[in-house]
Design an enzyme around this catalytic site. Structure first.
Site, PDB file in Angstrom:
ATOM      1  N   ALA A   1      16.826 -32.276  52.119  1.00 49.14           N
ATOM      2  CA  ALA A   1      16.165 -31.121  51.848  1.00 49.14           C
ATOM      3  C   ALA A   1      16.305 -30.634  50.703  1.00 49.14           C
ATOM      4  CB  ALA A   1      17.078 -30.118  53.398  1.00 49.14           C
ATOM      5  N   VAL A   2      15.527 -30.059  49.817  1.00 50.41           N
ATOM      6  CA  VAL A   2      15.198 -29.221  48.563  1.00 50.41           C
ATOM      7  C   VAL A   2      14.902 -27.959  49.238  1.00 50.41           C
ATOM      8  CG1 VAL A   2      14.814 -29.651  46.678  1.00 50.41           C
ATOM      9  CG2 VAL A   2      15.233 -31.880  47.835  1.00 50.41           C
ATOM     10  N   ILE A   3      15.211 -27.196  48.457  1.00 52.27           N
ATOM     11  CA  ILE A   3      15.639 -25.925  49.205  1.00 52.27           C
ATOM     12  C   ILE A   3      15.695 -25.067  48.001  1.00 52.27           C
ATOM     13  CG2 ILE A   3      16.174 -24.009  50.238  1.00 52.27           C
ATOM     14  CD1 ILE A   3      17.705 -25.316  52.366  1.00 52.27           C
TER      15      ILE A   3
ATOM     16  N   THR B   1      17.099 -21.493  39.642  1.00 49.70           N
ATOM     17  CA  THR B   1      16.690 -21.918  38.445  1.00 49.70           C
ATOM     18  C   THR B   1      15.653 -23.373  39.262  1.00 49.70           C
ATOM     19  OG1 THR B   1      18.058 -23.762  39.037  1.00 49.70           O
ATOM     20  CG2 THR B   1      19.305 -21.905  37.471  1.00 49.70           C
TER      21      THR B   1
ATOM     22  N   HIS C   1      15.778 -26.421  39.141  1.00 57.08           N
ATOM     23  CA  HIS C   1      16.475 -27.499  39.465  1.00 57.08           C
ATOM     24  C   HIS C   1      15.269 -27.915  40.463  1.00 57.08           C
ATOM     25  CE1 HIS C   1      19.646 -29.917  41.681  1.00 57.08           C
ATOM     26  NE2 HIS C   1      19.372 -30.119  40.617  1.00 57.08           N
TER      27      HIS C   1
ATOM     28  N   TYR D   1       8.952 -40.771  54.189  1.00 58.38           N
ATOM     29  CA  TYR D   1       8.920 -38.885  53.385  1.00 58.38           C
ATOM     30  C   TYR D   1       9.118 -38.103  54.696  1.00 58.38           C
ATOM     31  CZ  TYR D   1       8.766 -35.485  49.571  1.00 58.38           C
ATOM     32  OH  TYR D   1       8.761 -34.671  48.860  1.00 58.38           O
TER      33      TYR D   1
END
Length: 153
Positions: free
Chosen positions: A80-82, A86, A88, A113
């Site tokens: 999980a990329v929240i 920034t 990032h 995925y």
């Protein structure tokens, strides 16, 4: 005319599941969904290897190492990329996506995925088992079907 379709029978399929510890509130729910999918479709827990890693950025390398062992029929990637304050988020989300695609093509096995890329924690929660279903379940379903499609080819 010939048509090839994969079925959703997980019996006898060996899975590796790579799961990020970062955002574990979300990724643990994705993992539960993936395991539920595999077992509901005839797979055995004994045929599942879970590999926990620090974050989503490390997923492609781990998936590649697992694929190279030839022990698994599919690798399921969960993270999980929240989005934060920034840029990032943009770098991690893009590199994880590219990396997973590259591993799948290079190693010629299904690399599913199951990476959430969301703007908010609420969106991630929705996709980890509430309103929007469970994307871990969906990733496992894709892995099962792709293993069977590739067997047919």
């Amino acid at each position: 005319m010939v048509e090839i379709n994969g079925n959703l029978d997980a019996k006898g399929i060996k899975f590796a599941i790579v799961v990020s510890r970062f955002n574990s509130l979300i990724t643990e729910k994705l993992l539960e969904g993936a395991i539920d999918c595999i077992t509901r479709n005839g797979g055995e827990k004994e045929d599942i290897t879970i590999v926990r890693i620090p974050g989503s950025f490390e997923i492609p390398l781990t998936a590649k190492k697992l694929a190279k062992t030839k022990k698994y029929d599919a690798v399921i990637c969960l993270g999980a990329v929240i989005r934060g304050a920034t840029p990032h988020f943009n770098y991690v989300a893009a590199e994880v996506t590219k990396g997973i695609a590259l591993v799948s093509l290079e190693e010629e096995i299904p690399i599913a995925y199951g990476i959430l890329t969301t703007d908010t924690i609420e969106q991630a929660i929705e996709r980890a088992g509430t309103k929007m279903g469970n994307k871990g379940f969906d990733a496992a379903l894709s892995a099962i079907e792709m293993v069977n499609v590739l067997k047919e080819i």
